[in-house]
Design a protein around this motif. Structure first.
Motif, PDB file in Angstrom:
ATOM      1  N   GLU A 119      -9.634   4.692   5.923  1.00  0.00           N
ATOM      2  CA  GLU A 119     -10.523   4.395   4.809  1.00  0.00           C
ATOM      3  C   GLU A 119     -11.686   5.382   4.755  1.00  0.00           C
ATOM      4  O   GLU A 119     -12.070   5.855   3.684  1.00  0.00           O
ATOM      5  CB  GLU A 119     -11.045   2.964   4.957  1.00  0.00           C
ATOM      6  N   LEU A 173       0.838  -1.206   0.000  1.00  0.00           N
ATOM      7  CA  LEU A 173       0.000   0.000   0.000  1.00  0.00           C
ATOM      8  C   LEU A 173       0.867   1.248   0.000  1.00  0.00           C
ATOM      9  O   LEU A 173       0.571   2.221  -0.706  1.00  0.00           O
ATOM     10  CB  LEU A 173      -0.916   0.003   1.219  1.00  0.00           C
ATOM     11  N   LEU A 197      -7.337   1.099  -0.562  1.00  0.00           N
ATOM     12  CA  LEU A 197      -7.497   0.688   0.825  1.00  0.00           C
ATOM     13  C   LEU A 197      -8.672  -0.271   0.996  1.00  0.00           C
ATOM     14  O   LEU A 197      -8.580  -1.260   1.731  1.00  0.00           O
ATOM     15  CB  LEU A 197      -7.706   1.920   1.722  1.00  0.00           C
TER      16      LEU A 197
END
Length: 433
Positions: free
Chosen positions: A214, A162, A228
């Motif tokens: 998020e 990520l 995400l």
């Protein structure tokens, strides 16, 4: 290493009574006081209204509700209810922490409320989730320990991916870097049968923080949100392990343990600015319904069209004050073996006071109090995240708004990222800071 500016309240404050004797009820009241500090800071006339503020207030309200539920179930002495309420409170506090770190105000009064919330929750979990009853029914077998160890390693790898994907957004990268560091420290601590329960406590907070990221990204960074959201279940896998362990754990704690006093760390004191002290105390002592109504009204007032300037810019050397790590804090607040045995047999007793040094919170503690295939019989991954966030977002990214075009309003009946009352129209992605 360069100096780091920390958002905290040094001086100019009135503190809560400095009696370091605490128990479960006192710590939970402290958490209410910390949340009240955040609410009052946002309600202040000088606080600019923004959609980011509405998201913070929504998270504040949800955390207060979970703390209130935990307070109620402690009185019931129902082990399974206490286990579930503890996990949900951990997730709600982590969620608020993630929201605030990504989109919160730089107001030092609100920052102090968040610091104190994290400190009191870490103390609570150290005392009431990491203590070791003499005859504990909670056990983790080698297979379960191996599964959690493997899943934490996988989670660290996922967060590393990520970080690579969002490198174009400096603000999000900073927040994911902090999350990665927490997971890495958790893994470095070594996950064994002895540390299994502290690993679950850490994962509950990590899961909450990720959901908070998020929620904010859905509104302010829609491209990041898609990335995400695809990883949500990677963070929620721990829930089945929690229920399997802590349902039995809370059957083992003595009924009088929650009332037994102990010497709490200095960090649990909520430092309230003298200008708002009376308002904070009013919200702390009034019925939870009053707090929820006031927070909901403030949240509605902040529901304005999102804009890039809603999120305060923070330099690379500025960060939220670190919250204590429950596993490290447990060494200073857990009862000695003889005390716990006495409680199990005779009822509540007082513990000998600890020195100020022993009651201090580690300075290098973590940044706040977290999904992979599950073992047979485990709770479905991500169940409570979906309940709390309404999936925290649609499976596809919200349509991005072109400059100068007003975001589309939510149609009646549409689902929302965090609360039915809070609209989350997407905006043009904010330029990295």
């Amino acid at each position: 290493m360069a100096d780091v500016t920390v958002l905290s309240m040094a001086g100019r404050a009135q503190t809560a009574p400095r009696d370091r004797q605490a128990n479960a009820e006192i710590l939970l009241v402290n958490m209410r006081r910390a949340l009240a500090t955040v609410l009052v800071a946002y309600k202040a006339p000088e606080t600019a209204k923004s959609h980011a503020g509405a998201i913070v207030l929504n998270g504040t309200k949800e955390a207060a509700l979970e703390i209130d539920r935990l307070t109620s179930v402690l009185a019931s002495r129902q082990p399974r209810a206490i286990s579930e309420a503890t996990r949900k409170t951990a997730e709600a506090i982590g969620r608020l922490d993630g929201i605030f770190r990504m989109a919160g105000t730089t107001d030092p009064r609100a920052a102090e409320g968040m610091r104190a919330l994290s400190a009191n929750w870490a103390t609570y979990t150290a005392r009431y989730a990491l203590a070791r009853p003499a005859q504990s029914k909670a056990k983790a077998n080698p297979a379960q320990v191996a599964e959690v160890r493997s899943n934490v390693a996988r989670l660290r790898s996922e967060v590393q991916n990520l970080r690579t994907k969002v490198r174009g957004n400096a603000a999000v990268t900073r927040d994911l870097d902090a999350l990665y560091a927490r997971i890495d420290r958790l893994e470095q601590r070594r996950i064994t049968e002895e540390t299994y329960h502290s690993t679950l406590v850490a994962l509950s907070a990590i899961n909450g923080v990720f959901v908070g990221y998020e929620v904010v990204s859905r509104v302010y960074y829609p491209d990041v949100y898609v990335i995400l959201h695809d990883c949500r279940e990677q963070f929620a896998y721990y829930q089945g392990y929690w229920d399997g362990y802590y349902d039995a754990y809370y059957e083992s704690l003595p009924a009088t343990y929650y009332e037994a006093p102990f010497e709490a760390p200095d960090a649990t004191v909520v430092n309230v600015d003298v200008t708002i002290n009376q308002q904070v105390e009013n919200y702390t002592t009034q019925n939870i319904d009053v707090f929820v109504q006031e927070t909901g009204a403030a949240e509605a007032a902040f529901e304005v069209t999102p804009a890039a300037q809603d999120i305060p810019e923070r330099s690379a050397t500025t960060g939220m004050e670190h919250a204590p790590d429950a596993a490290e804090l447990a060494e200073t607040v857990k009862p000695n073996a003889e005390t716990l045995r006495t409680l199990e047999v005779d009822g509540a007793v007082s513990e000998a006071p600890r020195s100020a040094a022993d009651r201090s919170v580690p300075a290098d503690a973590d940044a706040t109090a977290q999904p992979v295939p599950q073992s047979p019989g485990a709770t479905p991954a991500g169940r409570d995240n979906d309940e709390k966030e309404s999936s925290a977002a649609p499976a596809t990214a919200p349509a991005q708004i072109k400059p100068g075009v007003k975001p589309a309003t939510k149609n009646e009946g549409d689902s929302d990222a965090s609360d039915p009352k809070i609209q989350t129209p997407a905006i043009q992605p904010i330029e990295p800071v």
